[in-house]
Design an enzyme around this catalytic site. Structure first.
Site, mmCIF file in Angstrom:
data_model
loop_
_atom_site.group_PDB
_atom_site.id
_atom_site.type_symbol
_atom_site.label_atom_id
_atom_site.label_comp_id
_atom_site.label_asym_id
_atom_site.label_seq_id
_atom_site.Cartn_x
_atom_site.Cartn_y
_atom_site.Cartn_z
ATOM 1 N N ASN A 146 23.526 84.217 49.524
ATOM 2 C CA ASN A 146 22.322 83.954 50.046
ATOM 3 C C ASN A 146 22.322 82.535 50.684
ATOM 4 O OD1 ASN A 146 22.361 82.756 47.184
ATOM 5 N ND2 ASN A 146 20.598 81.763 47.957
ATOM 6 N N GLN A 176 20.479 90.535 49.662
ATOM 7 C CA GLN A 176 20.967 90.324 51.103
ATOM 8 C C GLN A 176 21.681 91.318 51.821
ATOM 9 O OE1 GLN A 176 19.492 87.700 52.460
ATOM 10 N NE2 GLN A 176 18.869 86.273 50.630
ATOM 11 N N HIS A 198 11.066 92.376 50.024
ATOM 12 C CA HIS A 198 10.733 91.178 51.098
ATOM 13 C C HIS A 198 11.874 90.649 52.021
ATOM 14 C CE1 HIS A 198 11.620 87.100 49.120
ATOM 15 N NE2 HIS A 198 11.785 87.830 48.202
ATOM 16 N N THR A 234 2.071 99.043 34.606
ATOM 17 C CA THR A 234 1.651 100.021 35.881
ATOM 18 C C THR A 234 2.154 99.577 36.967
ATOM 19 O OG1 THR A 234 -0.521 100.195 34.842
ATOM 20 C CG2 THR A 234 -0.348 100.834 36.956
ATOM 21 N N CYS A 319 19.958 75.805 45.837
ATOM 22 C CA CYS A 319 20.100 75.914 44.536
ATOM 23 C C CYS A 319 21.553 75.060 43.796
ATOM 24 C CB CYS A 319 20.271 77.200 44.218
ATOM 25 S SG CYS A 319 19.175 78.140 44.913
#
Length: 370
Positions: A146, A176, A198, A234, A319
């Protein structure tokens, strides 16, 4: 506004939005036995089939989650619950949703985490083979990194694992790469695979974990037993329907999208002709992600300068705050530009101009301060 942070998240695509709007008319709970529940279950089944088919999986092998992060956690903790006290193999270049769970497993459950050697970011297959001499419950790595866009040879990795340790599970984080390049779970001997909506024009809050038939993992969320008893709660039907629509649209156009994104990436590399001392990521990388090292400029400072001019990118090492020595310097000067199908060549040309302007101004300011 020029948005070049598509590896972090993408704008919802038109098919995803259309599917979301349609989902509001399907208001039943997929677990309910009445007609409204049956209608909702049909939409869920349709989405499951659409997404699973893209990776060559069976519909029942797609388990919907709230995100790629949850899918990664389910893959690791769910496997660990079945394989106490064994080794886990990974790299130090994984997403935090892999590294953090592994830290927890090492600390709380005494798992040995073996970090593979990498050559230019790619897994050393000889090191992997040697590491598999120890009893190993799972090998986990990314398909496309990423931050750098480096592509792992998942087919070679999968075949190495199954040749030398057939019982070891193979997990891939494909957040990715899904719908951006082909993935065949059978061909690459993959047992578990993470997806995120997303990243491809779907909605935030929706992901999936492929779990190969016969692979036995335990749930980390308990309750009503939804998603084949692996992820209770759900289902987010609107998000899942949007996920399926975005996936289908993206996959149908992946070759055209790939070539277009490559043209944007190539165009942006023209920044080298305007500004000196910039190093771009290597050749064997995804065109969707362009990692760069800009000498003499801290990435955080440049990011803020670009943001002030409505150009949005990402720190290439968000990160990686624990890196030391040369890697620490690299982390301070790395920046990630990531492209999407909504970007235009005109935007790229404008972004290059703004980049050059900001870099030159920041370098000049740094010389004055010294």
């Amino acid at each position: 506004m020029i948005y070049l942070d598509n590896a972090a998240t993408t704008k919802p695509s038109k098919p995803a939005i259309t599917a979301l709007m349609r989902s509001f008319k399907v208001c039943g709970n997929p677990s309910s036995l009445h007609q409204m529940g049956i209608d909702a279950e049909k939409e869920l089944a349709h989405a499951r089939k659409a997404i699973a088919g893209i990776i060559g999986a069976k519909p029942a092998e797609a388990i919907f989650t709230s995100s790629g992060t949850e899918a990664n956690n389910l893959a690791l903790f769910g496997t660990a619950k079945k394989h106490k006290g064994k080794q886990i193999i990974t790299t130090k270049h994984e997403h935090s949703s892999i590294l953090k769970p592994l830290e927890k497993l090492a600390e709380k459950d005494n798992f040995n985490i073996y970090y593979l050697n990498t050559i230019n970011g790619k897994i050393d297959l000889d090191d992997l083979q040697n590491a598999l001499a120890e009893p190993t419950c799972i090998v986990t790595t990314h398909h496309i990194n990423n931050e750098t866009g480096i592509i792992q040879d998942i087919q070679a990795i999968g075949h190495t694992i199954k040749k030398h340790s057939p019982a070891t599970l193979f997990h891939i984080d494909a957040a990715q790469s899904f719908c951006k390049m082909p993935i065949d779970v059978a061909d690459s001997k993959i047992d578990l695979l993470t997806l995120s909506a997303h990243k491809i024009g779907g909605l935030k809050g929706s992901g999936a974990l492929f779990v190969k038939s016969g692979v036995n993992i335990q749930p980390i969320i308990l309750g009503g037993g939804q998603e084949n008893n692996l992820r209770s709660g759900t289902e987010n039907l609107g998000g899942i329907m949007a996920f399926a629509a975005a996936s289908t649209y993206c996959w149908q156009n992946y070759k055209t999208n790939f070539e277009y994104i490559k043209s944007l990436n190539d165009r942006f590399r023209g920044l080298l002709g305007v500004v000196d001392d910039i190093t771009f990521s290597g050749a064997d990388t995804s065109p969707y992600i362009l990692d760069m090292d800009i000498a003499g400029v801290r990435s955080e400072v440049l990011l803020n300068a670009l943001s002030a001019k409505d150009v949005f990118v990402s720190s290439g090492a968000a990160c990686s705050s624990n890196k030391k020595g040369a890697n620490a310097h690299r982390a301070e000067t790395a920046l990630r530009v990531s492209f999407g199908v909504d970007n235009t060549l005109e935007e790229i040309d404008a972004a290059i101009h703004i980049f050059a302007e900001c870099i030159k101004a920041l370098r000049k300011s740094a010389r004055i301060v010294r």
